[in-house]
Write a protein that holds these residues in place. Structure first.
Motif, PDB file in Angstrom:
ATOM      1  N   LEU A 270     -14.757  16.747  17.823  1.00  0.00           N
ATOM      2  CA  LEU A 270     -13.510  16.981  18.554  1.00  0.00           C
ATOM      3  C   LEU A 270     -12.716  18.074  17.859  1.00  0.00           C
ATOM      4  CD1 LEU A 270     -12.527  13.298  19.376  1.00  0.00           C
ATOM      5  CD2 LEU A 270     -13.422  15.021  20.960  1.00  0.00           C
ATOM      6  N   ASP A 271     -11.959  18.841  18.638  1.00  0.00           N
ATOM      7  CA  ASP A 271     -11.243  19.985  18.074  1.00  0.00           C
ATOM      8  C   ASP A 271     -10.200  19.583  17.039  1.00  0.00           C
ATOM      9  OD1 ASP A 271      -9.644  18.770  19.945  1.00  0.00           O
ATOM     10  OD2 ASP A 271      -9.060  20.618  20.986  1.00  0.00           O
ATOM     11  N   ILE A 272      -9.714  18.325  17.100  1.00  0.00           N
ATOM     12  CA  ILE A 272      -8.714  17.885  16.116  1.00  0.00           C
ATOM     13  C   ILE A 272      -9.367  17.177  14.927  1.00  0.00           C
ATOM     14  CG2 ILE A 272      -6.831  17.714  17.781  1.00  0.00           C
ATOM     15  CD1 ILE A 272      -7.383  14.717  17.937  1.00  0.00           C
ATOM     16  N   HIS A 273     -10.687  17.003  14.974  1.00  0.00           N
ATOM     17  CA  HIS A 273     -11.460  16.386  13.887  1.00  0.00           C
ATOM     18  C   HIS A 273     -10.801  15.101  13.355  1.00  0.00           C
ATOM     19  CE1 HIS A 273     -14.306  19.711  13.652  1.00  0.00           C
ATOM     20  NE2 HIS A 273     -13.269  20.531  13.776  1.00  0.00           N
ATOM     21  N   PRO A 274     -10.684  14.077  14.198  1.00  0.00           N
ATOM     22  CA  PRO A 274     -10.043  12.837  13.740  1.00  0.00           C
ATOM     23  C   PRO A 274     -10.896  12.108  12.706  1.00  0.00           C
ATOM     24  CG  PRO A 274     -11.027  12.514  15.898  1.00  0.00           C
ATOM     25  CD  PRO A 274     -11.167  13.975  15.578  1.00  0.00           C
ATOM     26  N   HIS A 275     -10.249  11.588  11.692  1.00  0.00           N
ATOM     27  CA  HIS A 275     -10.919  10.813  10.649  1.00  0.00           C
ATOM     28  C   HIS A 275     -10.288   9.435  10.554  1.00  0.00           C
ATOM     29  CE1 HIS A 275     -12.423  14.753   9.406  1.00  0.00           C
ATOM     30  NE2 HIS A 275     -13.273  14.142   8.607  1.00  0.00           N
ATOM     31  N   ARG A 276     -11.049   8.489  10.030  1.00  0.00           N
ATOM     32  CA  ARG A 276     -10.465   7.198   9.691  1.00  0.00           C
ATOM     33  C   ARG A 276     -10.833   6.859   8.255  1.00  0.00           C
ATOM     34  NH1 ARG A 276     -13.480   2.541  13.256  1.00  0.00           N
ATOM     35  NH2 ARG A 276     -15.581   2.743  12.408  1.00  0.00           N
ATOM     36  N   ARG A 277      -9.897   6.195   7.592  1.00  0.00           N
ATOM     37  CA  ARG A 277     -10.028   5.886   6.170  1.00  0.00           C
ATOM     38  C   ARG A 277     -10.584   4.481   6.010  1.00  0.00           C
ATOM     39  NH1 ARG A 277      -4.551   5.675   4.393  1.00  0.00           N
ATOM     40  NH2 ARG A 277      -5.361   5.488   2.268  1.00  0.00           N
ATOM     41  N   VAL A 278     -11.716   4.375   5.323  1.00  0.00           N
ATOM     42  CA  VAL A 278     -12.346   3.085   5.053  1.00  0.00           C
ATOM     43  C   VAL A 278     -11.784   2.557   3.732  1.00  0.00           C
ATOM     44  CG1 VAL A 278     -14.518   1.862   4.717  1.00  0.00           C
ATOM     45  CG2 VAL A 278     -14.409   3.829   6.286  1.00  0.00           C
ATOM     46  N   LEU A 279     -11.294   1.308   3.760  1.00  0.00           N
ATOM     47  CA  LEU A 279     -10.589   0.728   2.626  1.00  0.00           C
ATOM     48  C   LEU A 279     -11.297  -0.515   2.103  1.00  0.00           C
ATOM     49  CD1 LEU A 279      -7.014   0.675   4.240  1.00  0.00           C
ATOM     50  CD2 LEU A 279      -8.019   2.549   2.912  1.00  0.00           C
ATOM     51  N   ILE A 280     -11.058  -0.814   0.850  1.00  0.00           N
ATOM     52  CA  ILE A 280     -11.328  -2.147   0.320  1.00  0.00           C
ATOM     53  C   ILE A 280      -9.964  -2.727  -0.030  1.00  0.00           C
ATOM     54  CG2 ILE A 280     -11.737  -1.348  -2.067  1.00  0.00           C
ATOM     55  CD1 ILE A 280     -13.917  -3.626  -2.147  1.00  0.00           C
ATOM     56  N   ALA A 281      -9.698  -3.957   0.446  1.00  0.00           N
ATOM     57  CA  ALA A 281      -8.345  -4.501   0.341  1.00  0.00           C
ATOM     58  C   ALA A 281      -8.382  -5.974  -0.038  1.00  0.00           C
ATOM     59  CB  ALA A 281      -7.613  -4.314   1.670  1.00  0.00           C
ATOM     60  N   TRP A 282      -7.281  -6.428  -0.601  1.00  0.00           N
ATOM     61  CA  TRP A 282      -7.125  -7.845  -0.949  1.00  0.00           C
ATOM     62  C   TRP A 282      -5.650  -8.199  -0.865  1.00  0.00           C
ATOM     63  CZ3 TRP A 282      -8.588  -3.896  -4.055  1.00  0.00           C
ATOM     64  CH2 TRP A 282      -7.758  -3.554  -5.123  1.00  0.00           C
ATOM     65  N   ARG A 283      -5.383  -9.471  -0.631  1.00  0.00           N
ATOM     66  CA  ARG A 283      -4.006  -9.945  -0.512  1.00  0.00           C
ATOM     67  C   ARG A 283      -3.244  -9.699  -1.810  1.00  0.00           C
ATOM     68  NH1 ARG A 283      -3.856 -15.972   0.460  1.00  0.00           N
ATOM     69  NH2 ARG A 283      -3.569 -16.009  -1.786  1.00  0.00           N
ATOM     70  N   ARG A 284      -2.029  -9.201  -1.698  1.00  0.00           N
ATOM     71  CA  ARG A 284      -1.249  -8.814  -2.883  1.00  0.00           C
ATOM     72  C   ARG A 284      -1.070  -9.958  -3.879  1.00  0.00           C
ATOM     73  NH1 ARG A 284       1.136  -4.272  -3.969  1.00  0.00           N
ATOM     74  NH2 ARG A 284       1.161  -2.590  -2.438  1.00  0.00           N
ATOM     75  N   SER A 285      -0.853 -11.147  -3.359  1.00  0.00           N
ATOM     76  CA  SER A 285      -0.557 -12.282  -4.244  1.00  0.00           C
ATOM     77  C   SER A 285      -1.813 -12.948  -4.798  1.00  0.00           C
ATOM     78  CB  SER A 285       0.278 -13.325  -3.494  1.00  0.00           C
ATOM     79  OG  SER A 285      -0.421 -13.789  -2.350  1.00  0.00           O
ATOM     80  N   ARG A 286      -2.990 -12.441  -4.452  1.00  0.00           N
ATOM     81  CA  ARG A 286      -4.228 -13.103  -4.849  1.00  0.00           C
ATOM     82  C   ARG A 286      -4.692 -12.622  -6.225  1.00  0.00           C
ATOM     83  NH1 ARG A 286      -7.706 -16.057  -1.889  1.00  0.00           N
ATOM     84  NH2 ARG A 286      -9.828 -16.351  -2.653  1.00  0.00           N
ATOM     85  N   TYR A 287      -5.081 -13.571  -7.068  1.00  0.00           N
ATOM     86  CA  TYR A 287      -5.660 -13.221  -8.361  1.00  0.00           C
ATOM     87  C   TYR A 287      -7.080 -12.696  -8.143  1.00  0.00           C
ATOM     88  CZ  TYR A 287      -7.874 -13.794 -12.907  1.00  0.00           C
ATOM     89  OH  TYR A 287      -8.580 -13.571 -14.070  1.00  0.00           O
ATOM     90  N   LEU A 288      -7.377 -11.566  -8.760  1.00  0.00           N
ATOM     91  CA  LEU A 288      -8.721 -10.998  -8.660  1.00  0.00           C
ATOM     92  C   LEU A 288      -9.526 -11.391  -9.894  1.00  0.00           C
ATOM     93  CD1 LEU A 288      -8.414  -7.338  -7.298  1.00  0.00           C
ATOM     94  CD2 LEU A 288      -9.311  -9.347  -6.120  1.00  0.00           C
ATOM     95  N   SER A 289     -10.597 -12.110  -9.674  1.00  0.00           N
ATOM     96  CA  SER A 289     -11.469 -12.512 -10.776  1.00  0.00           C
ATOM     97  C   SER A 289     -12.208 -11.303 -11.330  1.00  0.00           C
ATOM     98  CB  SER A 289     -12.485 -13.548 -10.286  1.00  0.00           C
ATOM     99  OG  SER A 289     -13.369 -12.941  -9.357  1.00  0.00           O
TER     100      SER A 289
END
Length: 319
Positions: A270-289
């Motif tokens: 497409l002439d506007i070259h749309p992109h989408r950002r792939v994320l890895i996410a987790w809940r802010r209040s969650r402890y990450l092991s």
């Protein structure tokens, strides 16, 4: 209060009926009804308004559910922190992923990760991107593969990579014939304005999938509302249906590079070259092991490797 009661009543609230919750929990409906009644008798008030379907939590029921989630989260956090402090070799992580990401990202990443971290058990929970974000919020998954935009008040997110949205057209579409559009991904795809597809029927992804809203927004900016001929939950199906001549669709370049249907469509940028950002996410209040941190760190490194032929790299054997 017992953890089992918390889990059973949270499941009842999520499923909306006692019968569905009992099925999900593999217990009889009378047993679950009796458990809920016992909790309500102890509290002295009903947890659910049973006059409506699906069941609606009462004010006290909502307080109970919120408290139950917090207690279960704290119990899980305690277990994870204990494992980390004792430096136990084993760990586990539940990852929320769409079937698309499982197929075209995790299938390439996980073999190498399991070789590097054989002591970490990875569990997959698959659903649509929007539903996965809900599972991350209620603690059902530790981390989730998602797409921007995401609510940064609720989540911490890191970008893994970006993918471009491409136009897939039926091979006999006048624009495909006129421009000689290729039937596979190439470094120099012909460029078309989306407005040129004003009168073309479209194949849409389900509204629960973020790419649906992305397509609708892009079409609106191009000055038209797309004629939706078919709707599917599968990007592979949308690609195959476009190749079969049933309409145009928008697809991430990841799937164009990684999946080739028996009858492929033709592709254009497409002439506007749309992109989408792939994320890895987790809940802010969650402890990450430590297991979750290792997964995030490894996946980010994997996604930063050179991508041959426009697709994510294969898992690499350890050197």
């Amino acid at each position: 209060m017992e953890f089992r009661q918390f889990r059973y009543i949270l499941t009842t609230a999520k499923e909306g009926t006692i019968s569905k919750a009992a099925q999900k929990l593999y217990i009889s409906q009378p047993s679950l009804s009796q458990l809920i009644a016992g909790v309500e008798k102890k509290i002295g008030a009903p947890l659910f308004d049973r006059s409506v379907t699906p069941l609606r939590p009462t004010a006290i029921g909502s307080l109970y559910l919120e408290t139950a989630r917090r207690i279960l989260d704290l119990d899980e956090e305690f277990q994870q922190r204990t494992d980390d402090m004792l430096k136990r070799s084993a760990g586990s992580i539940t990852v929320g992923s769409s079937p698309f990401r499982s197929t075209y990202l995790l299938s390439r990443f996980l073999p190498g990760f399991q070789r590097d971290y054989p002591q970490i058990q990875v569990r997959l929970r698959e659903s649509t991107t929007r539903q996965l974000e809900g599972l991350a919020q209620d603690g059902s998954v530790d981390i989730v593969l998602s797409l921007a935009p995401i609510d940064l008040k609720q989540f911490t997110a890191e970008e893994l990579f970006q993918e471009e949205l491409l136009l897939a057209l039926p091979p006999d579409h006048p624009l495909a014939v006129h421009y000689g559009l290729p039937d596979r991904l190439s470094p120099s795809l012909p460029v078309l304005p989306l407005a040129a597809l004003r009168d073309t029927p479209f194949i849409s992804l389900h509204p629960e999938q973020k790419i649906h809203n992305h397509m609708m927004t892009l079409c609106a900016k191009a000055g038209f509302a797309p004629q939706i001929k078919l709707e599917t939950r599968s990007l592979e199906a949308a690609q195959s249906l476009a190749g079969a001549g049933l309409g145009a669709t928008l697809l991430p370049d990841t799937i164009v590079a990684g999946f080739r249907p028996a009858q492929p469509p033709c592709y254009a940028a497409l002439d506007i070259h749309p992109h989408r950002r792939v994320l890895i996410a987790w809940r802010r209040s969650r402890y990450l092991s430590q297991a979750a941190r290792a997964f995030i760190r490894s996946l980010r490194a994997f996604c930063s490797l050179p991508a041959p032929n426009g697709i994510l790299p294969e898992a690499q054997a350890p050197q």
